[in-house]
Motif scaffolding. Structure first.
Motif, PDB file in Angstrom:
ATOM      1  N   HIS A 185      38.392  26.073  40.319  1.00 40.81           N
ATOM      2  CA  HIS A 185      37.524  25.575  41.387  1.00 40.81           C
ATOM      3  C   HIS A 185      38.034  26.009  42.759  1.00 40.81           C
ATOM      4  O   HIS A 185      37.254  26.407  43.629  1.00 40.81           O
ATOM      5  CB  HIS A 185      37.448  24.050  41.302  1.00 40.81           C
ATOM      6  CG  HIS A 185      36.647  23.445  42.433  1.00 40.81           C
ATOM      7  ND1 HIS A 185      35.272  23.545  42.515  1.00 40.81           N
ATOM      8  CD2 HIS A 185      37.050  22.751  43.543  1.00 40.81           C
ATOM      9  CE1 HIS A 185      34.846  22.951  43.617  1.00 40.81           C
ATOM     10  NE2 HIS A 185      35.914  22.457  44.254  1.00 40.81           N
ATOM     11  N   ARG A 186      39.381  25.983  42.929  1.00 35.33           N
ATOM     12  CA  ARG A 186      39.945  26.380  44.219  1.00 35.33           C
ATOM     13  C   ARG A 186      39.736  27.877  44.465  1.00 35.33           C
ATOM     14  O   ARG A 186      39.428  28.314  45.571  1.00 35.33           O
ATOM     15  CB  ARG A 186      41.432  26.050  44.252  1.00 35.33           C
ATOM     16  CG  ARG A 186      42.088  26.350  45.594  1.00 35.33           C
ATOM     17  CD  ARG A 186      43.537  25.926  45.576  1.00 35.33           C
ATOM     18  NE  ARG A 186      44.160  26.184  46.847  1.00 35.33           N
ATOM     19  CZ  ARG A 186      45.451  25.975  47.106  1.00 35.33           C
ATOM     20  NH1 ARG A 186      46.236  25.500  46.159  1.00 35.33           N
ATOM     21  NH2 ARG A 186      45.937  26.240  48.300  1.00 35.33           N
ATOM     22  N   ALA A 187      39.912  28.724  43.431  1.00 37.23           N
ATOM     23  CA  ALA A 187      39.690  30.162  43.588  1.00 37.23           C
ATOM     24  C   ALA A 187      38.242  30.448  43.926  1.00 37.23           C
ATOM     25  O   ALA A 187      37.939  31.336  44.731  1.00 37.23           O
ATOM     26  CB  ALA A 187      40.100  30.888  42.307  1.00 37.23           C
ATOM     27  N   ASP A 188      37.319  29.723  43.279  1.00 40.21           N
ATOM     28  CA  ASP A 188      35.910  29.918  43.612  1.00 40.21           C
ATOM     29  C   ASP A 188      35.628  29.545  45.053  1.00 40.21           C
ATOM     30  O   ASP A 188      34.814  30.189  45.722  1.00 40.21           O
ATOM     31  CB  ASP A 188      35.044  29.075  42.669  1.00 40.21           C
ATOM     32  CG  ASP A 188      35.105  29.603  41.227  1.00 40.21           C
ATOM     33  OD1 ASP A 188      35.485  30.776  41.072  1.00 40.21           O
ATOM     34  OD2 ASP A 188      34.801  28.834  40.301  1.00 40.21           O
ATOM     35  N   ALA A 189      36.324  28.500  45.543  1.00 43.19           N
ATOM     36  CA  ALA A 189      36.079  28.091  46.929  1.00 43.19           C
ATOM     37  C   ALA A 189      36.566  29.160  47.905  1.00 43.19           C
ATOM     38  O   ALA A 189      35.998  29.354  48.963  1.00 43.19           O
ATOM     39  CB  ALA A 189      36.782  26.753  47.207  1.00 43.19           C
ATOM     40  N   GLN A 190      37.657  29.922  47.543  1.00 39.99           N
ATOM     41  CA  GLN A 190      38.182  30.958  48.435  1.00 39.99           C
ATOM     42  C   GLN A 190      37.530  32.313  48.193  1.00 39.99           C
ATOM     43  O   GLN A 190      37.818  33.262  48.911  1.00 39.99           O
ATOM     44  CB  GLN A 190      39.694  31.077  48.237  1.00 39.99           C
ATOM     45  CG  GLN A 190      40.459  29.834  48.671  1.00 39.99           C
ATOM     46  CD  GLN A 190      41.946  29.979  48.395  1.00 39.99           C
ATOM     47  OE1 GLN A 190      42.340  30.841  47.629  1.00 39.99           O
ATOM     48  NE2 GLN A 190      42.743  29.134  49.015  1.00 39.99           N
ATOM     49  N   GLU A 191      36.721  32.482  47.176  1.00 36.44           N
ATOM     50  CA  GLU A 191      36.019  33.721  46.858  1.00 36.44           C
ATOM     51  C   GLU A 191      36.988  34.890  46.665  1.00 36.44           C
ATOM     52  O   GLU A 191      36.808  35.974  47.176  1.00 36.44           O
ATOM     53  CB  GLU A 191      35.014  34.062  47.962  1.00 36.44           C
ATOM     54  CG  GLU A 191      33.932  33.031  48.132  1.00 36.44           C
ATOM     55  CD  GLU A 191      32.970  33.419  49.219  1.00 36.44           C
ATOM     56  OE1 GLU A 191      33.227  34.460  49.859  1.00 36.44           O
ATOM     57  OE2 GLU A 191      31.994  32.715  49.436  1.00 36.44           O
ATOM     58  N   GLY A 192      38.078  34.740  45.943  1.00 34.54           N
ATOM     59  CA  GLY A 192      39.008  35.805  45.639  1.00 34.54           C
ATOM     60  C   GLY A 192      40.430  35.309  45.540  1.00 34.54           C
ATOM     61  O   GLY A 192      40.733  34.165  45.902  1.00 34.54           O
ATOM     62  N   GLY A 193      41.320  36.203  45.024  1.00 34.79           N
ATOM     63  CA  GLY A 193      42.704  35.852  44.871  1.00 34.79           C
ATOM     64  C   GLY A 193      43.559  36.393  46.000  1.00 34.79           C
ATOM     65  O   GLY A 193      43.094  37.054  46.923  1.00 34.79           O
ATOM     66  N   VAL A 194      44.844  36.106  45.902  1.00 33.06           N
ATOM     67  CA  VAL A 194      45.794  36.548  46.920  1.00 33.06           C
ATOM     68  C   VAL A 194      46.240  37.971  46.578  1.00 33.06           C
ATOM     69  O   VAL A 194      46.734  38.228  45.479  1.00 33.06           O
ATOM     70  CB  VAL A 194      47.003  35.605  46.976  1.00 33.06           C
ATOM     71  CG1 VAL A 194      48.018  36.104  48.005  1.00 33.06           C
ATOM     72  CG2 VAL A 194      46.554  34.198  47.310  1.00 33.06           C
ATOM     73  N   CYS A 195      46.078  38.906  47.519  1.00 35.84           N
ATOM     74  CA  CYS A 195      46.420  40.305  47.314  1.00 35.84           C
ATOM     75  C   CYS A 195      47.409  40.769  48.387  1.00 35.84           C
ATOM     76  O   CYS A 195      47.489  40.171  49.472  1.00 35.84           O
ATOM     77  CB  CYS A 195      45.180  41.200  47.352  1.00 35.84           C
ATOM     78  SG  CYS A 195      43.997  40.874  46.026  1.00 35.84           S
ATOM     79  N   ALA A 196      48.137  41.831  48.077  1.00 34.01           N
ATOM     80  CA  ALA A 196      49.033  42.475  49.031  1.00 34.01           C
ATOM     81  C   ALA A 196      48.457  43.841  49.372  1.00 34.01           C
ATOM     82  O   ALA A 196      48.294  44.688  48.490  1.00 34.01           O
ATOM     83  CB  ALA A 196      50.437  42.617  48.443  1.00 34.01           C
ATOM     84  N   ALA A 197      48.107  44.062  50.634  1.00 34.98           N
ATOM     85  CA  ALA A 197      47.456  45.297  51.070  1.00 34.98           C
ATOM     86  C   ALA A 197      48.505  46.334  51.457  1.00 34.98           C
ATOM     87  O   ALA A 197      49.461  46.036  52.180  1.00 34.98           O
ATOM     88  CB  ALA A 197      46.533  45.018  52.246  1.00 34.98           C
ATOM     89  N   SER A 198      48.316  47.577  50.986  1.00 36.17           N
ATOM     90  CA  SER A 198      49.239  48.669  51.297  1.00 36.17           C
ATOM     91  C   SER A 198      48.511  49.991  51.118  1.00 36.17           C
ATOM     92  O   SER A 198      47.735  50.165  50.175  1.00 36.17           O
ATOM     93  CB  SER A 198      50.478  48.611  50.391  1.00 36.17           C
ATOM     94  OG  SER A 198      51.350  49.681  50.674  1.00 36.17           O
TER      95      SER A 198
END
Length: 356
Positions: A39-52
């Protein structure tokens, strides 16, 4: 007759009258935690990523009319064509996993490109004119251009510039995407690093790489930079200078070089005195006295010198050539050119072995 009640029946009746024991709460919470995470992931519309973003300048070189080869970047010859391609790969990931994610270069993204740096950080540049700029070719399916100009950190307008992407370009995590190729020609050998120079490309601060993968929380950006090296071979050794013309023959024999002047001869001894005349006997008339012997001839002078002669000592004329020094210089120059030719031949053999 009254009914007899057994003790075991009484115990069972008493147990049935007790309140039911509540079920433990901890197993229920364990079952609910995954549902709360989803439910929390749906509320944020995505996961935690590391950009590089991985920026990779790639160099190849070739003689005019031949195919460009990346191995030739280790030994570029003066006059060779040099190509510098700016390529990219997304090294962004979903945190906690090995899943790669991609993104896009936004419209107007600029790359700062330095072509002839002295070190990997491009804190200093070589002298101008090492590479002669010929033109730029966009990659297939990419709208881009390159302009030579200075930027903060690079003050050489003939070796620095901006590569600009004029439309959005997708960059994935599983493939390399090039945006354009800078074409130049090796025009000058630099003795600062024995022909070694660095090429660096980096995203400009105002145009970062944008993560667009649906697995990630929107709005992540990243910048990237990369460096590579190349080597220009030293030029071929210069031919030996022609020897100066020999001096005209002298009429008198020339003493050997650096020979000490001949020592003066000692003066000749004085001629011996004639013996005293013997007086004749008184009875006889005195004989006539013989004439004295002629004095000995003076010693012949030493052979004349080829140079200036002063009091039988020769002084070398500084305007005449020095054969010994000229021979030593020619031998030294010949040995240096032979060593340099052997080094070039060895380098070319190593390059030919790599190409096989």
């Amino acid at each position: 007759m009254p009914e007899t009640v057994r003790s075991g029946d009484v115990r069972r009746s008493a147990h049935s009258l007790r309140r039911p024991t509540p079920r433990p709460l901890l197993p229920r919470l364990v079952l609910l935690l995954p549902l709360l995470a989803i439910h929390r992931a749906d509320a944020q519309e995505g996961g935690v990523c590391a950009a590089s973003l991985n920026v990779k300048p790639e160099i190849c070189a070739n003689a005019p009319g031949e195919e460009c080869d990346a191995m030739n970047a280790n030994l570029i010859t003066l006059g060779d064509d040099v190509q510098v391609s700016i390529c990219l790969t997304s090294s962004s990931t979903l945190v906690g996993t090995n899943i790669g994610v991609g993104g896009v270069l936004q419209t107007g993204t600029r790359f700062e490109v330095a072509l002839t740096c002295k070190d990997g950080s491009c804190s200093a540049m070589h002298e101008s004119g090492i590479l002669e700029y010929l033109g730029f070719e966009p990659a297939a399916g990419v709208s881009s251009n390159f302009l030579l100009q200075t930027y903060p950190g690079c003050t050489d307008g003939q070796a620095c510039g901006y590569l600009t992407v004029s439309q959005e370009v997708e960059v994935t995590e599983d493939s390399t995407r090039c945006v354009g190729t800078i074409k130049a020609r090796a025009a000058r050998f630099t003795t600062t690093n024995n022909g070694l120079f660095y090429v660096r490309a980096a995203t400009a601060p105002e145009t970062p790489f944008l993560i667009t993968d649906e697995l990630c929380i929107p709005g992540l950006t990243a910048s990237g930079a990369g460096t590579t090296t190349a080597l220009i071979a030293p030029p071929s050794p210069m031919p030996l200078p022609p020897s100066p013309p020999s001096p005209p023959p002298s009429h008198s024999p020339t003493p050997p070089p650096f020979a000490p002047p001949p020592s003066p001869r000692p003066p000749p001894p004085p001629p011996p005195l004639p013996p005293p005349p013997v007086p004749p006997p008184p009875s006889q008339p005195p004989p006539s006295t013989p004439p004295p012997p002629p004095p000995p001839s003076p010693p012949s002078p030493p052979p004349p010198c080829a140079h200036n002669c002063v009091e039988w000592s020769c002084k070398a004329d500084p305007t005449l050539p020095d054969p010994l020094h000229r021979q030593q210089y020619a031998e030294l120059l010949e040995r240096r050119n032979a060593d340099l030719a052997r080094e070039i031949a060895l380098a070319r053999q190593q390059l030919a072995a790599r190409r096989r």
